[in-house]
Write an enzyme that holds these catalytic residues in place. Structure first.
Site, PDB file in Angstrom:
ATOM      1  N   ASN A 117       4.932  -4.671  10.293  1.00 22.65           N
ATOM      2  CA  ASN A 117       5.016  -5.747  11.283  1.00 22.65           C
ATOM      3  C   ASN A 117       3.669  -6.460  11.333  1.00 22.65           C
ATOM      4  OD1 ASN A 117       6.040  -7.191  13.628  1.00 22.65           O
ATOM      5  ND2 ASN A 117       4.710  -5.872  14.875  1.00 22.65           N
ATOM      6  N   HIS A 119       1.326  -8.447  14.033  1.00 22.58           N
ATOM      7  CA  HIS A 119       1.220  -8.593  15.484  1.00 22.58           C
ATOM      8  C   HIS A 119      -0.052  -9.384  15.798  1.00 22.58           C
ATOM      9  CE1 HIS A 119       1.780  -7.565  19.689  1.00 22.58           C
ATOM     10  NE2 HIS A 119       0.483  -7.334  19.755  1.00 22.58           N
ATOM     11  N   SER A 146      -3.011  -7.974  13.443  1.00 25.07           N
ATOM     12  CA  SER A 146      -2.914  -6.670  12.791  1.00 25.07           C
ATOM     13  C   SER A 146      -1.616  -6.573  12.002  1.00 25.07           C
ATOM     14  CB  SER A 146      -2.891  -5.546  13.835  1.00 25.07           C
ATOM     15  OG  SER A 146      -3.990  -5.624  14.719  1.00 25.07           O
ATOM     16  N   ASP A 155       4.620  -1.516  18.622  1.00 26.86           N
ATOM     17  CA  ASP A 155       3.305  -1.995  18.169  1.00 26.86           C
ATOM     18  C   ASP A 155       2.266  -0.869  18.102  1.00 26.86           C
ATOM     19  OD1 ASP A 155       4.321  -4.597  18.023  1.00 26.86           O
ATOM     20  OD2 ASP A 155       3.779  -5.045  20.082  1.00 26.86           O
TER      21      ASP A 155
HETATM   22  C1  GRF Z   1       3.167 -14.864  14.818  1.00 28.93           C
HETATM   23  O1  GRF Z   1       2.074 -15.136  15.644  1.00 28.93           O
HETATM   24  C2  GRF Z   1       3.350 -13.383  14.655  1.00 28.93           C
HETATM   25  O2  GRF Z   1       2.145 -12.677  14.601  1.00 28.93           O
HETATM   26  C3  GRF Z   1       4.076 -13.029  15.913  1.00 28.93           C
HETATM   27  O3  GRF Z   1       4.960 -14.090  16.122  1.00 28.93           O
HETATM   28  C4  GRF Z   1       4.463 -15.273  15.493  1.00 28.93           C
HETATM   29  C5  GRF Z   1       5.499 -15.724  14.530  1.00 28.93           C
HETATM   30  O4  GRF Z   1       5.186 -16.950  13.936  1.00 28.93           O
HETATM   31  N1  GRF Z   1       4.685 -11.729  15.806  1.00 28.93           N
HETATM   32  P1  GRF Z   1       6.063 -17.463  12.733  1.00 28.93           P
HETATM   33  O5  GRF Z   1       7.528 -17.397  13.158  1.00 28.93           O
HETATM   34  O6  GRF Z   1       5.808 -16.589  11.543  1.00 28.93           O
HETATM   35  O7  GRF Z   1       5.627 -18.868  12.496  1.00 28.93           O
END
Ligand code: GRF
Length: 235
Positions: A117, A119, A146, A155
């Site tokens: 994932n 995050h 991360s 997470d």
């Molecule tokens: C990103 O900031 C990711 O880290 C978080 O959600 C956002 C998704 O953005 N989990 P995208 O859909 O990849 O543009």
């Protein structure tokens, strides 16, 4: 002489399934990088039929699948249906890239060591939502993103790599998110590249890099390459 057309295991690209709920800019970074990075995206999966991420997949010629959570009685039933569809593509790794639903324990355990994932915080700080606002409200001077292996706790899985950036005076959640996003893209592509190359593995609560326990997460350097923190030159 008869020649087999079956590709050798070495020539088979590493297969990714990507989960995304919305915009899909992290997915796009993976799609753009795939041809030169030794991996292929074999399917994109969403809990929203109208997610722009699915449109990005279709433009790239990648199968795009949505399942509606409201059509299932439980989180487990939804995840079973979603992961049954994912597994058709026989992915080596499932990448949660902006996937906003909590995965059921059963789905995670079924793919243990094969889900990562991204995050938007320097975990273990700020699991969950509103990470940029929470970092600013706490008076942090540094924020980041991360990439970690997914375990049942939210997470909280073993950390693979992080990208850091300073919080500037006057930053708002929006300006911070905007500055972080391109770093997230590079971080995710680099981490997935290293996993695809076989350099990283989850081993229980640890991450192995080249078969050795990784003591602190890899760090995205200014040149957009991952480095082991020990290699970072002293200031
Ligand atoms: C990103 O900031 C990711 O880290 C978080 O959600 C956002 C998704 O953005 N989990 P995208 O859909 O990849 O543009």
């Amino acid at each position: 002489m008869h020649e087999s057309r079956v590709p050798s295991p070495e020539s088979r690209p590493f297969r990714l399934a990507v989960l995304a709920s919305g915009r899909g800019s992290n997915l796009q970074a993976l799609l753009d990088a795939a041809p030169t990075r030794g991996f292929a995206i074999v399917g994109v999966f969403s809990d929203h039929a109208d997610a722009p991420a699915l449109a990005r997949a279709r433009v790239a010629g990648v199968p795009a699948v949505a399942r509606n959570p409201k059509a299932f009685a439980t989180r487990e039933a939804f995840d079973t249906a979603l992961f049954d569809a994912i597994d058709v593509g026989m992915p080596d790794l499932v990448v949660c890239a902006g996937y906003l639903r909590i995965l059921s324990d059963a789905a995670v355990l079924r793919h243990a060591g094969r889900i990562v994932n991204i995050h938007p915080s320097l975990l273990p700080k700020y699991p969950g939502l509103r990470t940029h606002a929470r970092a600013i409200a706490a008076g942090d001077t540094e924020h980041g993103a991360s990439v970690h292996y997914v375990i049942p706790a939210l997470d909280a899985g073993p950390l693979i790599a992080q990208a850091r950036l300073p919080i500037l005076p006057g930053d708002t959640p929006a300006t911070l998110a905007e500055r972080l996003l391109p770093r997230e893209h590079r971080l995710l592509v680099e981490a997935v590249t290293w996993i695809a190359a076989g350099r990283l593995l989850q081993h229980g609560s640890a991450v192995l890099l080249d078969s050795r326990p990784l003591r602190t997460p890899l760090r995205l350097g200014a040149d957009d390459r991952l480095i082991e923190p020990a290699e970072t030159p002293s200031p």
